[in-house]
Design an enzyme around this catalytic site. Structure first.
Site, PDB file in Angstrom:
ATOM      1  N   CYS A 127       0.798  -1.235   0.000  1.00 30.49           N
ATOM      2  CA  CYS A 127       0.000   0.000   0.000  1.00 30.49           C
ATOM      3  C   CYS A 127       0.827   1.280   0.000  1.00 30.49           C
ATOM      4  O   CYS A 127       0.385   2.297  -0.521  1.00 30.49           O
ATOM      5  CB  CYS A 127      -1.003   0.012   1.155  1.00 30.49           C
ATOM      6  SG  CYS A 127      -0.251   0.102   2.788  1.00 30.49           S
ATOM      7  N   CYS A 135      -3.464  -2.639  -0.795  1.00 29.42           N
ATOM      8  CA  CYS A 135      -2.383  -3.506  -0.309  1.00 29.42           C
ATOM      9  C   CYS A 135      -1.999  -4.604  -1.292  1.00 29.42           C
ATOM     10  O   CYS A 135      -1.083  -5.386  -1.037  1.00 29.42           O
ATOM     11  CB  CYS A 135      -2.780  -4.112   1.040  1.00 29.42           C
ATOM     12  SG  CYS A 135      -3.097  -2.836   2.283  1.00 29.42           S
ATOM     13  N   LYS A 201      -5.647  -8.651  11.603  1.00 32.75           N
ATOM     14  CA  LYS A 201      -5.517  -7.215  11.362  1.00 32.75           C
ATOM     15  C   LYS A 201      -6.888  -6.682  10.965  1.00 32.75           C
ATOM     16  O   LYS A 201      -7.457  -7.090   9.950  1.00 32.75           O
ATOM     17  CB  LYS A 201      -4.494  -6.948  10.251  1.00 32.75           C
ATOM     18  CG  LYS A 201      -4.387  -5.479   9.904  1.00 32.75           C
ATOM     19  CD  LYS A 201      -3.262  -5.201   8.956  1.00 32.75           C
ATOM     20  CE  LYS A 201      -3.250  -3.738   8.562  1.00 32.75           C
ATOM     21  NZ  LYS A 201      -2.132  -3.417   7.670  1.00 32.75           N
ATOM     22  N   ARG A 223     -10.411  -0.655   3.059  1.00 28.38           N
ATOM     23  CA  ARG A 223      -9.736  -1.954   3.126  1.00 28.38           C
ATOM     24  C   ARG A 223     -10.624  -3.061   3.702  1.00 28.38           C
ATOM     25  O   ARG A 223     -10.144  -4.109   4.084  1.00 28.38           O
ATOM     26  CB  ARG A 223      -8.479  -1.834   3.994  1.00 28.38           C
ATOM     27  CG  ARG A 223      -7.491  -0.779   3.545  1.00 28.38           C
ATOM     28  CD  ARG A 223      -6.077  -1.192   3.903  1.00 28.38           C
ATOM     29  NE  ARG A 223      -5.115  -0.107   3.970  1.00 28.38           N
ATOM     30  CZ  ARG A 223      -4.688   0.602   2.938  1.00 28.38           C
ATOM     31  NH1 ARG A 223      -5.166   0.387   1.718  1.00 28.38           N
ATOM     32  NH2 ARG A 223      -3.778   1.559   3.106  1.00 28.38           N
ATOM     33  N   LYS A 254      -3.835  -6.665  15.723  1.00 31.56           N
ATOM     34  CA  LYS A 254      -3.678  -5.241  15.439  1.00 31.56           C
ATOM     35  C   LYS A 254      -5.020  -4.632  15.085  1.00 31.56           C
ATOM     36  O   LYS A 254      -5.714  -5.213  14.253  1.00 31.56           O
ATOM     37  CB  LYS A 254      -2.703  -5.088  14.259  1.00 31.56           C
ATOM     38  CG  LYS A 254      -2.571  -3.682  13.747  1.00 31.56           C
ATOM     39  CD  LYS A 254      -1.782  -3.675  12.479  1.00 31.56           C
ATOM     40  CE  LYS A 254      -1.727  -2.248  11.970  1.00 31.56           C
ATOM     41  NZ  LYS A 254      -1.051  -2.158  10.699  1.00 31.56           N
ATOM     42  N   TYR A 319       4.902   3.124  19.085  1.00 30.59           N
ATOM     43  CA  TYR A 319       5.606   4.394  18.868  1.00 30.59           C
ATOM     44  C   TYR A 319       6.089   4.984  20.191  1.00 30.59           C
ATOM     45  O   TYR A 319       6.882   5.923  20.206  1.00 30.59           O
ATOM     46  CB  TYR A 319       4.665   5.376  18.135  1.00 30.59           C
ATOM     47  CG  TYR A 319       4.157   4.790  16.836  1.00 30.59           C
ATOM     48  CD1 TYR A 319       4.952   4.795  15.696  1.00 30.59           C
ATOM     49  CD2 TYR A 319       2.908   4.159  16.762  1.00 30.59           C
ATOM     50  CE1 TYR A 319       4.500   4.214  14.513  1.00 30.59           C
ATOM     51  CE2 TYR A 319       2.449   3.578  15.592  1.00 30.59           C
ATOM     52  CZ  TYR A 319       3.253   3.602  14.470  1.00 30.59           C
ATOM     53  OH  TYR A 319       2.829   3.018  13.312  1.00 30.59           O
TER      54      TYR A 319
HETATM   55  C1  PBG Z   1       0.132  -1.404   5.862  1.00 29.21           C
HETATM   56  C2  PBG Z   1       0.075  -1.070   7.308  1.00 29.21           C
HETATM   57  C3  PBG Z   1      -0.792  -0.201   7.980  1.00 29.21           C
HETATM   58  C4  PBG Z   1      -0.349  -0.166   9.301  1.00 29.21           C
HETATM   59  C5  PBG Z   1       0.742  -1.019   9.395  1.00 29.21           C
HETATM   60  N1  PBG Z   1       0.975  -1.585   8.161  1.00 29.21           N
HETATM   61  C6  PBG Z   1      -1.907   0.634   7.491  1.00 29.21           C
HETATM   62  C7  PBG Z   1      -3.098   0.058   6.898  1.00 29.21           C
HETATM   63  O1  PBG Z   1      -3.314  -1.148   6.859  1.00 29.21           O
HETATM   64  O2  PBG Z   1      -3.879   0.865   6.397  1.00 29.21           O
HETATM   65  C8  PBG Z   1      -0.929   0.672  10.406  1.00 29.21           C
HETATM   66  C9  PBG Z   1      -0.018   0.986  11.533  1.00 29.21           C
HETATM   67  C10 PBG Z   1      -0.464   2.078  12.434  1.00 29.21           C
HETATM   68  O3  PBG Z   1      -1.582   2.628  12.320  1.00 29.21           O
HETATM   69  O4  PBG Z   1       0.339   2.445  13.308  1.00 29.21           O
HETATM   70  N2  PBG Z   1      -0.888  -2.165   5.354  1.00 29.21           N
END
Ligand code: PBG
Length: 338
Positions: A127, A135, A201, A223, A254, A319
């Site tokens: 992505c 993605c 995720k 997504r 996540k 972070y």
């Molecule tokens: C890539 C990805 C994303 C995040 C990590 N890898 C964004 C998404 O899926 O849109 C998000 C990480 C974050 O918000 O800290 N696909």
């Protein structure tokens, strides 16, 4: 005498809370900087250090900044990073993602040069590199096309491992990608490189600030056709089972905070190491409240990370990693700590 009997009619849980030494003796969950993974956003150019407006304290940085970054992380005891790249240009196939001289590949080589012991994790997803911001590859009608995307994701994984990545972490949510990456790495002789799968995720609004940081907002749609519905927990277990079946080495949930129940359920499902991603929106919320003087940053962050660990995560991508490592060290020293 009668009074003594009556006093014992209730449980005195406060006995072990009286002093910090007692509390520490009976503590069930401990944080340590070695369980953190710190995300980095790498961009082209030199001397670049651009703060991400929705993530105060986080930066897009150029490759030449990495020596300083690695030294700071080493000093703090944070021993793993997760890399995201901002390419020079984007195209429908996300080709900089798997170019041998792509921005992430350059960053990996530099990190391994300045600190060979640092665990370098490469996020595997198209992505950031596709002009449409999805993605995977698109069909003619604009759907994300699962199977042809696997080949590109596997190529991206291989190119990051060739550059020196210690772990690859597919975050794309295509079905079958863990197996496709495993086969490609094994065929190339990289049988010892672990895969950390973003197994559960969710299609989350909490990724908003990340999409500014990584410039990866989908140009149309969303997504939800590939990331998980926030309402589903049983499905998370099926995702985990599939990734375990495909030989993932570490599984992930996540975001973290709205999904602590999922972290716990996955912890009970598999014995693999379990990571949780304390995502950009979770970080941004804390920072905004702290900037307003509404929350005590140190206490809120350590409580949050403790909660994620208590739910069952043994690895936390956050972070807050540098700040948390600093605070943990301060409270471990005899004079420090609140
Ligand atoms: C890539 C990805 C994303 C995040 C990590 N890898 C964004 C998404 O899926 O849109 C998000 C990480 C974050 O918000 O800290 N696909």
């Amino acid at each position: 005498m009668v009074a003594v009997t009556r006093l014992r009619d209730f449980t005195r849980t406060r006995r072990t809370r009286r002093t910090e030494a007692l509390r520490s003796l009976v503590r069930e969950t401990r944080l340590d900087p070695s369980m953190f993974i710190y995300p980095l956003f790498i961009t082209h150019g030199t001397n670049v250090r651009t703060e991400i407006s929705s993530m105060p304290g986080q930066y897009q940085i150029s490759v030449d900044q990495l020596a300083r970054e690695a030294a700071e992380l080493r000093e703090l005891g944070v021993r793993a990073v997760l890399l995201f790249g901002l390419p020079a240009s984007k195209d429908p196939e996300g080709s900089e993602g798997y170019a041998s001289d792509g921005i992430v590949q350059q960053a990996i080589r530099e990190l391994k040069r300045v600190d060979p012991d640092l665990v370098v994790v490469a996020d595997i997803c198209l992505c950031e590199y596709t002009d449409h911001g999805h993605c995977g590859l698109l069909t003619a009608t604009g759907e994300v096309d699962n199977d042809p995307s696997l080949d590109l994701l596997a190529r991206m994984a291989l190119s990051t491992v060739e550059a020196g990545a210690d772990i690859v972490a597919p975050s794309d949510m295509m079905d079958g990608r863990v197996g496709a990456i495993r086969d490609t790495l094994d065929d190339a002789g990289y049988t010892s490189t672990p895969i950390m799968a973003y197994s559960a995720k969710y299609a989350s609004a909490f990724y908003g600030p990340f999409r500014e940081a990584a410039d990866s907002t989908p140009q149309f749609g969303d997504r939800r056709g590939y990331q998980m519905d926030p309402a589903n927990a049983l499905e998370a277990l099926r995702e985990v089972d599939a990734d375990v079946e495909e030989d993932a080495d570490i599984v992930m949930v996540k975001p973290a905070l709205p999904y602590l129940d999922v972290i716990r359920a996955v912890r009970e499902r598999t014995d693999l190491p379990l990571a949780a991603y304390n995502v950009s929106g979770e970080y941004a919320m804390v920072k905004a409240a702290v900037q307003n003087g509404w929350l005590d940053e140190r206490r809120v962050v350590l409580e949050t990370l403790t909660g994620i660990a208590r739910a069952g995560a043994s690895i936390i991508i956050t972070y807050h990693a540098k700040d948390a490592a600093r605070w943990l060290r301060e409270s471990a020293s005899p004079r420090g700590g609140a």
